[in-house]
Design an enzyme around this catalytic site. Structure first.
Site, mmCIF file in Angstrom:
data_model
loop_
_atom_site.group_PDB
_atom_site.id
_atom_site.type_symbol
_atom_site.label_atom_id
_atom_site.label_comp_id
_atom_site.label_asym_id
_atom_site.label_seq_id
_atom_site.Cartn_x
_atom_site.Cartn_y
_atom_site.Cartn_z
ATOM 1 N N ASN A 279 8.192 -2.006 5.460
ATOM 2 C CA ASN A 279 8.091 -1.881 7.023
ATOM 3 C C ASN A 279 7.930 -0.674 7.497
ATOM 4 O OD1 ASN A 279 8.144 -3.530 9.614
ATOM 5 N ND2 ASN A 279 9.797 -2.367 9.581
ATOM 6 N N GLU A 280 7.036 -0.165 8.152
ATOM 7 C CA GLU A 280 6.993 0.851 8.976
ATOM 8 C C GLU A 280 7.314 2.274 8.492
ATOM 9 O OE1 GLU A 280 7.151 -1.294 12.873
ATOM 10 O OE2 GLU A 280 8.842 -0.247 12.591
#
Length: 607
Positions: free
Chosen positions: A436-437
């Site tokens: 995630n990210e």
């Protein structure tokens, strides 16, 4: 006539199955724990964690009330010891193979059985199986020492020579949200967070199983069941497979090996579908492994038949991003899923049932299991299978750059293998995503500032080793046909391509304070994350405050706001479109209307 009847009875008894199945003992009783600096042992709950054990014994206050979160930070800095005893019968001791199985140890644990060190662990997401045949006795003492993560993290950081974004949590393989997030508290716990079992068997035990789909059409499904076995000897075993209680194949193999593959077919197969497109049909499979008439082991589980494709084709404006299930394009509607509780042992089956029923009733068909949390409990995936909810599964990496040394990568590779193999029979699982990210953070959040070219190259190459090599290889080797996606989002919002290629996280609204109308003017291909904060209910706020006189500016409420500008942003948005109430109860309600308006605009922009 009497003798004939006896002969018939004896013949019938001789035809009956006999059983020499593995003995499975879940070790849940008699646990105690203590601080390693103390001598007093207190009762403990397993599965569980040190925070809930301290809470149950009245040694800490509820960390979700008032400012108590601040008062329990010492727990994560100490070391903790757990112990239990268990008795084994002579019959169990005589079994040829005996292993201790740990489904989750959080995190740096030293495990002792009868004062013999069995294993030292460093990953809360891995499963540990240890042969203890030579150590067991009739009366046994199991002891586990959990060391605080900061000691290991400091050592790893010093050896690296430079600082990785975002903090020391990157060195420890456990739930990253426990270190604190912009939506939740800092409660970095330890303990036996998943079941501990003793398994004893004689000649054979099934350790892994998966159904591989070789061909699927309206007429036939050609499949194979792959088994991993722990067996002592080569023997003339037979394998009986039942699908929906009907015998579909019997195989006799003089050479039993692992992995073992058993082909089978289903005529006129029914497919698994997301609930809004069809029936999420599940088959029931049962397998018995026998030596003569003796059943040595069996396994029973549900599986579904579906094809899955992530379509990422170049077109005139960029690159598509959507899913096909059974050849049909699917419009994904859903939400991001974070752990339901800071303490996983507090989440009950009824909580999963309630939440996932709400997902279906809201007409959602997909949940994204966010990478800062956990690989969820089996009940979560089983219910998603049953209810026709697609699962986008992140690996547990979020908003950071991670080490690339050999030990860390080997540890993570085995973590990935454990979890991909464990989840691969769930038809609801439609995507594995690397993180995630982290990609967005590296390119858009200033993480490269003030670093040498050599340092930046080293950090990025370590990223590629993990997310562009190790994880996709594990998914390819063990997941069947489930696709892999390197990072969510593909591009951050600072890159104009975010709207036209891959999935997008659009936090211009909220973090950057853009108006809600931004959602209507900038519609990406696949919005995998967006949102807006509001206050919770008045009842929750009163529980936090332990006071019926609500004060939104109190230190207690401010401590529960984990976004640095959270309350400021709520007020800024509210003042744009709504009257700003003076009474706290009215203000809370208005914040919820504000959130509903923003989320509605984001959803309707995609319809």
């Amino acid at each position: 006539m009497r003798y004939s009847l006896i002969v018939v009875v004896l013949l019938c008894l001789g035809c009956q199955e006999q059983y020499d199945l593995p003995d499975i003992m879940e070790l849940t009783e008699g646990w105690a724990f203590k601080n390693t600096k103390d001598t007093l042992w207190l009762p403990a709950t397993v599965p569980g964690n040190v925070h809930t054990d301290l809470l149950d014994n009245g040694l800490i206050n509820d960390p979700f009330i008032g400012n108590n979160e601040k008062e329990v930070q010492w727990v994560s800095q100490d070391n903790w010891e757990y112990k239990t005893t268990f008795h084994l019968s002579d019959e169990t001791l005589l079994k040829a193979n005996k292993s201790l199985e740990f489904e989750g140890l959080d995190t740096y644990a030293s495990v002792y059985l009868n004062d013999s060190l069995l294993v030292k662990t460093a990953n809360a997401f891995r499963r540990w199986s240890i042969d203890v045949s030579s150590v067991l006795k009739n009366q046994n003492a199991l002891r586990i020492v959990f060391e605080n993560p900061s000691t290991y993290e400091t050592t790893e950081k010093q050896q690296l020579g430079y600082e990785l974004p975002e903090g020391n949590r990157v060195f420890t393989r456990k739930a990253q949200f426990q270190y604190g997030w912009d939506w939740g508290p800092t409660l970095n716990t330890m303990g036996n967070w998943r079941p501990v079992k003793l398994i004893a068997n004689n000649d054979l035990r099934i350790t892994e199983h998966s159904v591989n789909m070789l061909q699927l059409n309206d007429s036939i499904a050609k499949l194979s069941l792959q088994l991993e076995l722990r067996n002592n000897k080569v023997s003339d075993y037979s394998y009986e497979m039942y699908v929906n209680d009907s015998l579909v194949t019997t195989v006799t193999d003089e050479l039993t090996y692992t992995p073992m593959t058993i082909p089978f077919e289903i005529n006129k197969p029914k497919r698994w579908w997301p609930h809004n497109l069809g029936e999420p049909y599940l088959y029931d499979l049962k397998l018995k492994i026998k030596e003569g008439r003796t059943v040595l082991d069996s396994v029973q589980f549900k599986f579904g038949l579906r094809s899955i494709e992530l379509v990422t084709d170049k077109d005139t404006i960029g690159e598509t991003f959507y899913f096909k299930i059974n050849g049909e394009s699917v419009y994904a509607k859903g939400a991001n899923y974070i752990p339901q509780h800071s303490f996983q042992n507090k989440v009950q089956l009824s909580d999963y049932e309630t939440l996932l029923n709400d997902v279906v009733n809201a007409n959602m068909n997909m949940l994204r299991v966010w990478g800062g949390g956990i690989y969820e409990n089996d009940e979560f995936y089983e219910l998603c299978d049953e209810k026709g909810i697609m699962v986008w599964q992140d690996f547990m990496f979020a908003c950071a750059m991670y080490p690339g040394d050999k030990d860390f990568l080997n540890n993570v590779q085995q973590e990935a293998i454990d979890n991909v193999k464990h989840l691969r029979d769930h038809p609801s699982l439609v995507l594995w995503c690397g993180n995630n990210e982290s990609n967005e953070g590296w390119h858009n959040w200033g993480w490269q500032a003030d670093r040498s070219e050599e340092e930046k190259t080293a950090i990025w190459n370590d990223y590629l080793k993990l997310f562009d090599s190790i994880l996709p290889s594990v998914v390819k080797d063990y997941s069947g046909n489930v696709p892999y996606w390197e990072s969510s989002p593909k591009y951050g919002r600072g890159n104009p391509k975010y709207q036209y290629e891959g999935d997008a996280h659009d936090w211009w609204v909220w973090h950057a304070a853009y108006p809600f109308e931004h959602f209507e003017d900038h519609v990406p291909r696949f919005m995998s994350e967006f949102g807006f904060q509001s206050f919770p209910s008045v009842e929750v706020l009163e529980y936090i405050q332990q006071d019926d006189s609500l004060d939104l500016g109190s230190e207690t409420i401010l401590n529960h706001q984990k976004h640095i500008r959270g309350f400021q942003l709520i007020e800024e948005y509210m003042a744009r479109d709504y009257p700003v109430p003076k009474q706290p109860e009215d203000y809370v309600y208005m914040s919820q209307l504000l959130q509903a308006n923003g989320i509605t605009k984001g959803i309707e922009a995609h319809t």
